[in-house]
Design a protein around this motif. Structure first.
Motif, PDB file in Angstrom:
ATOM      1  N   HIS A   1       6.412   4.019   9.274  1.00 17.94           N
ATOM      2  CA  HIS A   1       6.290   4.197   7.824  1.00 17.94           C
ATOM      3  C   HIS A   1       7.544   3.676   7.119  1.00 17.94           C
ATOM      4  O   HIS A   1       7.450   2.964   6.111  1.00 17.94           O
ATOM      5  CB  HIS A   1       6.064   5.675   7.526  1.00 17.94           C
ATOM      6  N   GLU A   2       8.702   4.005   7.644  1.00 16.85           N
ATOM      7  CA  GLU A   2       9.962   3.554   7.035  1.00 16.85           C
ATOM      8  C   GLU A   2      10.115   2.042   7.126  1.00 16.85           C
ATOM      9  O   GLU A   2      10.631   1.417   6.206  1.00 16.85           O
ATOM     10  CB  GLU A   2      11.155   4.266   7.686  1.00 16.85           C
TER      11      GLU A   2
ATOM     12  N   ALA B   1       0.278 -13.814  -2.841  1.00 18.96           N
ATOM     13  CA  ALA B   1      -0.347 -14.375  -1.641  1.00 18.96           C
ATOM     14  C   ALA B   1       0.355 -13.905  -0.367  1.00 18.96           C
ATOM     15  O   ALA B   1      -0.251 -13.852   0.701  1.00 18.96           O
ATOM     16  CB  ALA B   1      -0.344 -15.901  -1.709  1.00 18.96           C
ATOM     17  N   VAL B   2       1.609 -13.524  -0.483  1.00 19.13           N
ATOM     18  CA  VAL B   2       2.363 -13.042   0.680  1.00 19.13           C
ATOM     19  C   VAL B   2       1.943 -11.622   1.062  1.00 19.13           C
ATOM     20  O   VAL B   2       1.882 -11.286   2.245  1.00 19.13           O
ATOM     21  CB  VAL B   2       3.882 -13.079   0.398  1.00 19.13           C
ATOM     22  N   VAL B   3       1.618 -10.789   0.088  1.00 20.59           N
ATOM     23  CA  VAL B   3       1.410  -9.361   0.357  1.00 20.59           C
ATOM     24  C   VAL B   3      -0.036  -8.889   0.214  1.00 20.59           C
ATOM     25  O   VAL B   3      -0.349  -7.773   0.611  1.00 20.59           O
ATOM     26  CB  VAL B   3       2.317  -8.494  -0.545  1.00 20.59           C
ATOM     27  N   GLU B   4      -0.917  -9.711  -0.339  1.00 18.44           N
ATOM     28  CA  GLU B   4      -2.276  -9.234  -0.612  1.00 18.44           C
ATOM     29  C   GLU B   4      -3.099  -9.132   0.665  1.00 18.44           C
ATOM     30  O   GLU B   4      -2.875  -9.858   1.622  1.00 18.44           O
ATOM     31  CB  GLU B   4      -2.964 -10.160  -1.610  1.00 18.44           C
ATOM     32  N   ASP B   5      -4.093  -8.228   0.635  1.00 12.63           N
ATOM     33  CA  ASP B   5      -5.048  -8.174   1.729  1.00 12.63           C
ATOM     34  C   ASP B   5      -6.263  -9.028   1.354  1.00 12.63           C
ATOM     35  O   ASP B   5      -6.296  -9.641   0.276  1.00 12.63           O
ATOM     36  CB  ASP B   5      -5.413  -6.729   2.088  1.00 12.63           C
ATOM     37  N   GLU B   6      -7.254  -9.060   2.225  1.00  8.73           N
ATOM     38  CA  GLU B   6      -8.399  -9.952   2.014  1.00  8.73           C
ATOM     39  C   GLU B   6      -9.211  -9.583   0.770  1.00  8.73           C
ATOM     40  O   GLU B   6      -9.715 -10.460   0.066  1.00  8.73           O
ATOM     41  CB  GLU B   6      -9.324  -9.942   3.245  1.00  8.73           C
TER      42      GLU B   6
ATOM     43  N   ARG C   1      -5.691   2.354   1.658  1.00 10.88           N
ATOM     44  CA  ARG C   1      -5.753   2.188   3.110  1.00 10.88           C
ATOM     45  C   ARG C   1      -4.378   2.231   3.751  1.00 10.88           C
ATOM     46  O   ARG C   1      -4.220   2.728   4.858  1.00 10.88           O
ATOM     47  CB  ARG C   1      -6.439   0.871   3.456  1.00 10.88           C
ATOM     48  N   LEU C   2      -3.377   1.705   3.078  1.00 13.84           N
ATOM     49  CA  LEU C   2      -2.058   1.586   3.690  1.00 13.84           C
ATOM     50  C   LEU C   2      -1.088   2.710   3.363  1.00 13.84           C
ATOM     51  O   LEU C   2      -0.213   3.017   4.153  1.00 13.84           O
ATOM     52  CB  LEU C   2      -1.386   0.278   3.253  1.00 13.84           C
ATOM     53  N   TRP C   3      -1.215   3.294   2.211  1.00 11.77           N
ATOM     54  CA  TRP C   3      -0.093   4.068   1.718  1.00 11.77           C
ATOM     55  C   TRP C   3      -0.472   5.386   1.070  1.00 11.77           C
ATOM     56  O   TRP C   3       0.174   6.395   1.300  1.00 11.77           O
ATOM     57  CB  TRP C   3       0.658   3.202   0.716  1.00 11.77           C
TER      58      TRP C   3
ATOM     59  N   LEU D   1       6.886  -3.795  -2.366  1.00  9.95           N
ATOM     60  CA  LEU D   1       6.679  -5.122  -2.969  1.00  9.95           C
ATOM     61  C   LEU D   1       5.202  -5.355  -3.243  1.00  9.95           C
ATOM     62  O   LEU D   1       4.831  -5.870  -4.305  1.00  9.95           O
ATOM     63  CB  LEU D   1       7.166  -6.220  -2.010  1.00  9.95           C
ATOM     64  N   GLN D   2       4.373  -4.972  -2.304  1.00 13.06           N
ATOM     65  CA  GLN D   2       2.933  -5.113  -2.478  1.00 13.06           C
ATOM     66  C   GLN D   2       2.473  -4.360  -3.721  1.00 13.06           C
ATOM     67  O   GLN D   2       1.733  -4.892  -4.543  1.00 13.06           O
ATOM     68  CB  GLN D   2       2.224  -4.593  -1.226  1.00 13.06           C
ATOM     69  N   MET D   3       2.944  -3.134  -3.863  1.00 20.39           N
ATOM     70  CA  MET D   3       2.560  -2.319  -5.011  1.00 20.39           C
ATOM     71  C   MET D   3       3.028  -2.973  -6.311  1.00 20.39           C
ATOM     72  O   MET D   3       2.281  -3.034  -7.290  1.00 20.39           O
ATOM     73  CB  MET D   3       3.154  -0.910  -4.866  1.00 20.39           C
ATOM     74  N   LYS D   4       4.238  -3.484  -6.305  1.00 20.98           N
ATOM     75  CA  LYS D   4       4.777  -4.139  -7.506  1.00 20.98           C
ATOM     76  C   LYS D   4       3.889  -5.314  -7.922  1.00 20.98           C
ATOM     77  O   LYS D   4       3.500  -5.426  -9.087  1.00 20.98           O
ATOM     78  CB  LYS D   4       6.197  -4.631  -7.220  1.00 20.98           C
ATOM     79  N   TYR D   5       3.556  -6.178  -6.964  1.00 16.91           N
ATOM     80  CA  TYR D   5       2.753  -7.352  -7.300  1.00 16.91           C
ATOM     81  C   TYR D   5       1.301  -6.982  -7.594  1.00 16.91           C
ATOM     82  O   TYR D   5       0.653  -7.637  -8.421  1.00 16.91           O
ATOM     83  CB  TYR D   5       2.854  -8.411  -6.204  1.00 16.91           C
ATOM     84  N   TYR D   6       0.782  -5.962  -6.959  1.00 15.01           N
ATOM     85  CA  TYR D   6      -0.564  -5.505  -7.285  1.00 15.01           C
ATOM     86  C   TYR D   6      -0.633  -5.027  -8.735  1.00 15.01           C
ATOM     87  O   TYR D   6      -1.554  -5.388  -9.471  1.00 15.01           O
ATOM     88  CB  TYR D   6      -0.993  -4.366  -6.353  1.00 15.01           C
TER      89      TYR D   6
END
Length: 158
Positions: A47-48, A96-101, A141-143, A56-61
């Protein structure tokens, strides 16, 4: 053989067997607790390690959801062009770096609509909502599994 002696021997054997079983159960419980602690420690470490990526994913989402929601509602031409430019930056770059399908699919659909019929604000709004829902699903799903309690309710098309 003396029946009293036989009873004493059987009672002694029962006591020894009971003690061995109790000892083995205690060792098994201790081993299980150690395994649980090890698994929890490994999960915490994983998790850490994931935390910077997910942040970062959350920021870009959030930025993608906000940008796509604002595009069809912006009347200022300069603001509109800036938002469209930011959409494409997110599309081809950091998102594009952090997104899922699922997020990728929603972004592609939005980009196709934006390229083919950018004046259809209702379609862009619905596709923006698809992006937001895909982002939420990915984060869920992730967090943040608590997000699963939020329902996808779409307003009627106007």
């Amino acid at each position: 053989m003396n029946p009293e002696l036989l009873v004493a021997i059987v009672a002694g054997l029962v006591a020894v067997v009971s003690a061995v079983i109790a000892y083995m159960a205690q060792i098994s419980a201790a081993r299980s607790q150690a395994q649980v602690a090890l698994i929890q420690s490994a999960e915490q470490q994983a998790h850490e390690r994931q935390k910077p990526f997910v942040e970062l994913q959350m920021k870009y989402y959030f930025e993608a959801a906000e940008t796509t929601a604002r595009i069809p509602r912006t009347s200022d031409e300069t603001g509109y062009q800036q938002l469209v430019a930011r959409f494409w930056q997110l599309y081809w770059g950091p998102l594009a770096v952090v997104e899922d399908e699922d997020v990728e699919e929603a972004m592609v659909a939005y980009g196709q609509q934006l390229g083919s019929n950018p004046g259809d604000a209702a379609a862009l709004e619905m596709l923006s909502l698809d992006i937001a829902h895909a982002c939420r699903g990915s984060l869920k799903r992730l967090w943040v599994p608590e997000l699963g309690n939020i329902r996808n309710i779409r307003p009627a098309a106007q």
